[in-house]
Design an enzyme around this catalytic site. Structure first.
Site, PDB file in Angstrom:
ATOM      1  N   GLU A 133       2.704   4.807  -4.076  1.00  0.00           N
ATOM      2  CA  GLU A 133       2.438   5.792  -5.335  1.00  0.00           C
ATOM      3  C   GLU A 133       3.944   6.530  -5.621  1.00  0.00           C
ATOM      4  O   GLU A 133       4.202   6.936  -6.988  1.00  0.00           O
ATOM      5  CB  GLU A 133       1.562   6.820  -5.276  1.00  0.00           C
ATOM      6  CG  GLU A 133      -0.029   6.224  -5.447  1.00  0.00           C
ATOM      7  CD  GLU A 133      -0.365   5.401  -4.335  1.00  0.00           C
ATOM      8  OE1 GLU A 133      -0.983   4.191  -4.621  1.00  0.00           O
ATOM      9  OE2 GLU A 133      -0.061   5.558  -3.046  1.00  0.00           O
ATOM     10  N   ASP A 141       0.902  -1.172   0.015  1.00  0.00           N
ATOM     11  CA  ASP A 141      -0.020   0.059  -0.096  1.00  0.00           C
ATOM     12  C   ASP A 141       0.900   1.327   0.042  1.00  0.00           C
ATOM     13  O   ASP A 141       2.093   1.257   0.069  1.00  0.00           O
ATOM     14  CB  ASP A 141      -0.913  -0.146   1.297  1.00  0.00           C
ATOM     15  CG  ASP A 141      -2.033   0.906   1.135  1.00  0.00           C
ATOM     16  OD1 ASP A 141      -2.134   1.416  -0.031  1.00  0.00           O
ATOM     17  OD2 ASP A 141      -2.637   1.219   2.230  1.00  0.00           O
ATOM     18  N   ASP A 149      -8.784   3.837  -2.283  1.00  0.00           N
ATOM     19  CA  ASP A 149      -9.612   4.181  -1.362  1.00  0.00           C
ATOM     20  C   ASP A 149     -10.999   4.690  -1.972  1.00  0.00           C
ATOM     21  O   ASP A 149     -11.242   5.883  -1.943  1.00  0.00           O
ATOM     22  CB  ASP A 149      -8.956   5.217  -0.209  1.00  0.00           C
ATOM     23  CG  ASP A 149      -7.680   4.483   0.444  1.00  0.00           C
ATOM     24  OD1 ASP A 149      -7.687   3.301   0.564  1.00  0.00           O
ATOM     25  OD2 ASP A 149      -6.911   5.180   0.777  1.00  0.00           O
TER      26      ASP A 149
END
Length: 800
Positions: free
Chosen positions: A408, A405, A483
């Site tokens: 990015e 997670d 999300d």
């Protein structure tokens, strides 16, 4: 941001006149009088690579996206010179390169235009950073449609829209939010019933404009790097996606349990809570194969550690869960807490593994543990070190998978949500700034994680899930859409994202079922689970801030509906596994938007809701509250309503009843759909027989069933079972023929045939030309089922 209008500014440089040409094997080099070079490479008859250089030189040829083990080679390559152009011909396409300005035009072998440059390649110098801003513009043909670009939460058809690729942590994103988590610079163009693809292999911040600013022009550009793109010819959309996936890499088969139902929340802790959740699934008889541990299992959010108060003996807990059929998966983020007493931090410091700023300091940013440094996953030495860190979690503790997670990479409390541009990266020996490495940072973290999990879980297969990705990430991991929010709009977005990801070469993906942020109503959760069981990755996940989101959180009716749909997924596991095998073998998408299924039907070009699950099951979610059904488009052909078994002829919109416990679901006539008995987890029971649902039709249809040991690598040594089934039906008889390939011996020997829509009463049955009494086949007239206790080559059923 650069706009299309600026494409015509005086700062742009265009290729000059051709001054030299060279042809060596599969590569053609064109040079101009102002130093622009075009390298045109023929990779396959249907795949051409266009790579441009400026100033008389080419950049280093390096890509994280391209799978160099993919198929290469062509059947035909002829090059001819004409007055105004050079022509390159393969067995599939003709490509003409203008001598005046290097603009290209690509035709099929019948001379029909497929794709042509408008302004073509051009560039301008980047005075702020150095290098070039590279641009390409192509003509948008009348009626041309565009699809792809990964997880964009917009309508399937991208005509008249513009998008940006810059991996961004977008909590609670909405429809049209852009950019998002993933970076997939690949799109499919469809015009005049012919499809092609463009893959722009450039990792800098980039943009795609599909006739948005100028209605007759489609363009793509990047803020650095080189113009390096691949043209992929169809002519059908499915072949374009398959060609792109061949180019960027096909996945390995996952373990079968990874295709089961997964349960996740931020966060399940302490250990007693994890055990309680697992016990409740078994008590309520809702199948489940995996439970996830979010960041709270760690000691102060330090990766690769355990909180000994919350989880005093994680190895035993994981072992006990495994005994009850649960695989345990834990999260790992890239941020490493700045803490001299933390061994992972100290190892990375000792070896200089963290990313640095341009002037030397380490890149520091706030994430869950507080101030963190971040490994440079573009350094192969760092990837090897990172992979080795998984020994504890996988080999020692017994985890079955890892969830990446925040990659990015996401950084908290800074305006741009990520690293500054000046952060430096190794980029596998091609040093660069974060401007170039940003869009592949998550991919390289997922790659390093995959390599570690694979090493330490061997001889079993690895399972990794990632939030951020670039083209080619499908070689390493599955993914989810980030999300989202518990709203009806997000249910619709999830449906579109799953289709778009499959069309973009990343089929193994799914949404946070029920929504991550906020709390769904029972009705919304029921509708979402009905859709989610038809996505390749099936996981319920919530933030936990607004209450729990397990199947039993709502009323008993919702619990029962959830069980019903999860059981349906488990029944269809052999069908889903077969679909994944096709994806891994051929690169074909596991979910097919209607435009992939039937691109010649113009009605499919703007459809968002309906999709084909595998090759033969049509799904259409109900996306509004208080609905008793919906209007949907039925593709051309004959279809069976899965619930009522009534047939319908497609090519038109229809109202379909679908109360809260149903979803519009149809099966293509002539299909043979494999089913397993319901299990609480993969491997719970011995499979005594394989059910084959035969959907009768007058005509012919092909089906396949792929099986292996469900884990491990013996299938790569030929230990698999592949049933090639052919159906042929007429008014008074049907023939099912089977050719079986592979050396795997299934644990069952019996096949249970379930005939659906059979219009005649059976007179007799022949198995491999021998008549078998109906009593011996245990034929049930009421249910139209029969059992065959051996393998066969031909089953002949004759009516009275």
């Amino acid at each position: 941001m650069i706009t299309n209008t600026e494409l015509n500014n005086q700062g742009n440089v265009f290729p000059g006149k051709l001054t030299s040409f060279d042809h060596t094997v599969d590569t053609l080099m064109f040079s101009t009088d102002n130093g622009v070079i075009l390298q045109l490479q023929v990779l396959r008859d249907s795949v051409l690579r266009f790579r441009y250089g400026v100033g008389g030189k080419m950049e280093d040829d390096f890509s994280y996206a391209i799978d160099h083990s993919g198929n290469r080679g062509y059947n035909k390559l002829e090059v001819s010179e004409h007055k105004d152009y050079y022509e390159v011909q393969t067995s599939k396409v003709l490509c003409r390169i203008s001598k005046a300005d290097l603009r290209s035009r690509i035709f099929d072998i019948d001379g029909k235009i497929i794709c042509e440059d408008e302004l073509g390649f051009h560039y301008e110098e980047s005075y702020q950073y150095g290098g070039e801003i590279v641009k390409m513009s192509k003509k948008a043909q009348p009626g041309e449609s565009y699809y792809g670009l990964g997880d964009k939460p917009a309508d399937m058809n991208m005509r008249a829209k513009r998008f940006e690729l810059w991996g961004t942590d977008q909590y609670a994103f909405g429809k049209q939010t852009d950019p998002l988590y993933k970076n997939v610079p690949f799109y499919v163009g469809l015009q005049n019933k012919t499809a092609y693809g463009i893959f722009f292999d450039n990792t800098f911040r980039s943009y795609f404009d599909f006739a948005h600013e100028r209605h007759h022009v489609t363009s793509f550009w990047a803020q650095g790097g080189s113009m390096d793109y691949y043209f992929i010819y169809g002519p059908d959309v499915n072949s374009v996606v398959s060609g792109y996936t061949e180019l960027t890499g096909k996945p390995e088969l996952p373990p079968l349990w990874a295709l089961g139902y997964h349960q996740c929340k931020w966060s399940y802790y302490p250990e007693s809570n994890v055990r309680e959740i697992a016990a409740k699934f078994r008590e309520l008889q809702i199948p489940c194969d995996a439970i996830y541990l979010d960041i709270d299992y760690m000691d102060g959010f330090r990766c690769f550690t355990w909180d000994n108060d919350k989880f005093p003996d994680p190895t035993k807990m994981i072992s006990d869960l495994r005994e009850d059929g649960f695989k345990t998966i834990a999260i790992i983020d890239p941020g490493i807490k700045v803490d001299p007493d933390y061994s992972v931090y100290q190892e990375a410091m000792d070896n200089d593994y963290f990313c640095k700023r341009a002037d030397g300091p380490y890149m520091k940013g706030k994430v869950w543990p507080g101030q963190c440094y971040f490994p440079d996953y573009t350094n192969p030495e760092v990837r090897e070190w990172w992979a080795g860190l998984f020994k504890g979690l996988i080999a020692d503790n017994g985890l079955s998978g890892i969830w990446n997670d925040m990659n990015e990479p996401a950084v908290m409390e800074v305006p741009n949500k990520t690293f500054p541009d000046d952060v430096r990266h190794d980029y596998d020996g091609h040093p660069c700034s974060h401007r170039k490495a940003h869009n592949i940072y998550g991919m390289q973290m997922a790659r390093a994680t995959y390599e570690g999990v694979k090493k330490f879980i061997y001889p079993k297969r690895p399972f990794v899930i990632t939030r951020s990705a670039y083209s080619g990430t499908q070689r390493y991991t599955s993914s989810w859409f980030g999300d989202n929010v518990a709203t009806w709009e997000h249910l619709s977005i999830a449906n579109i994202q799953a289709q778009r990801m499959a069309l973009s070469g990343m089929s193994f993906a799914g949404s946070d079922i029920g929504g991550f942020a906020e709390q769904p109503t029972g009705e919304l959760f029921a509708r979402w689970i009905a859709l989610g069981v038809f996505h390749p990755f099936c996981r319920v996940h919530s933030s936990g801030d607004h209450g729990d989101q397990e199947p039993w959180t709502f009323d008993e009716n919702v619990t029962n509906i959830t069980r019903k749909f999860v059981e349906l997924r488990y029944k269809l596991l052999p069908y889903l596994y077969t679909t994944f095998w096709q994806y891994a073998e051929e690169g074909t998408p596991m979910l097919k938007s209607l435009v992939i299924y039937d691109q010649e039907d113009a009605q499919t070009h703007y459809r968002n809701d309906e999709f084909i699950f595998g090759d033969q099951i049509l799904v259409c979610p109900v996306l509004e509250p208080n609905a008793k059904g919906r209007r949907m488009y039925i593709p051309r052909g004959e279809w069976y309503n899965y619930w009522t078994r009534e047939t319908i002829t497609g090519g038109r919109e229809e109202w379909v009843d679908a109360d809260i416990d149903s979803i519009p679901l149809f099966v293509k006539s002539g299909s043979i759909i494999p089913r397993y008995p319901v299990m609480q987890y993969v491997g719970e029971k011995k499979i005594e027989f394989l059910t084959l649902d035969v959907y009768y039709t007058i005509g012919k249809e092909k089906s396949i069933v792929y099986e292996d040991a469900n884990d491990g690598y013996d299938y790569k040594k030929g230990r698999f079972s592949l049933r090639n089934l052919k159906f042929k039906g007429s008014e008074k008889e049907m023939v099912i023929s089977q050719y079986k390939d592979g050396k795997f011996k299934t644990e069952y020997e019996t096949l249970r045939f379930n005939f659906i829509g059979l219009p005649f009463e059976i007179d007799y049955v022949e198995v491999d030309n021998a008549k078998i009494p109906l009593e011996e086949l245990k034929y049930d007239v009421k249910t139209q089922t029969m059992y065959i206790h051996k393998e066969f080559s031909e089953l002949h059923v004759v009516g009275k």
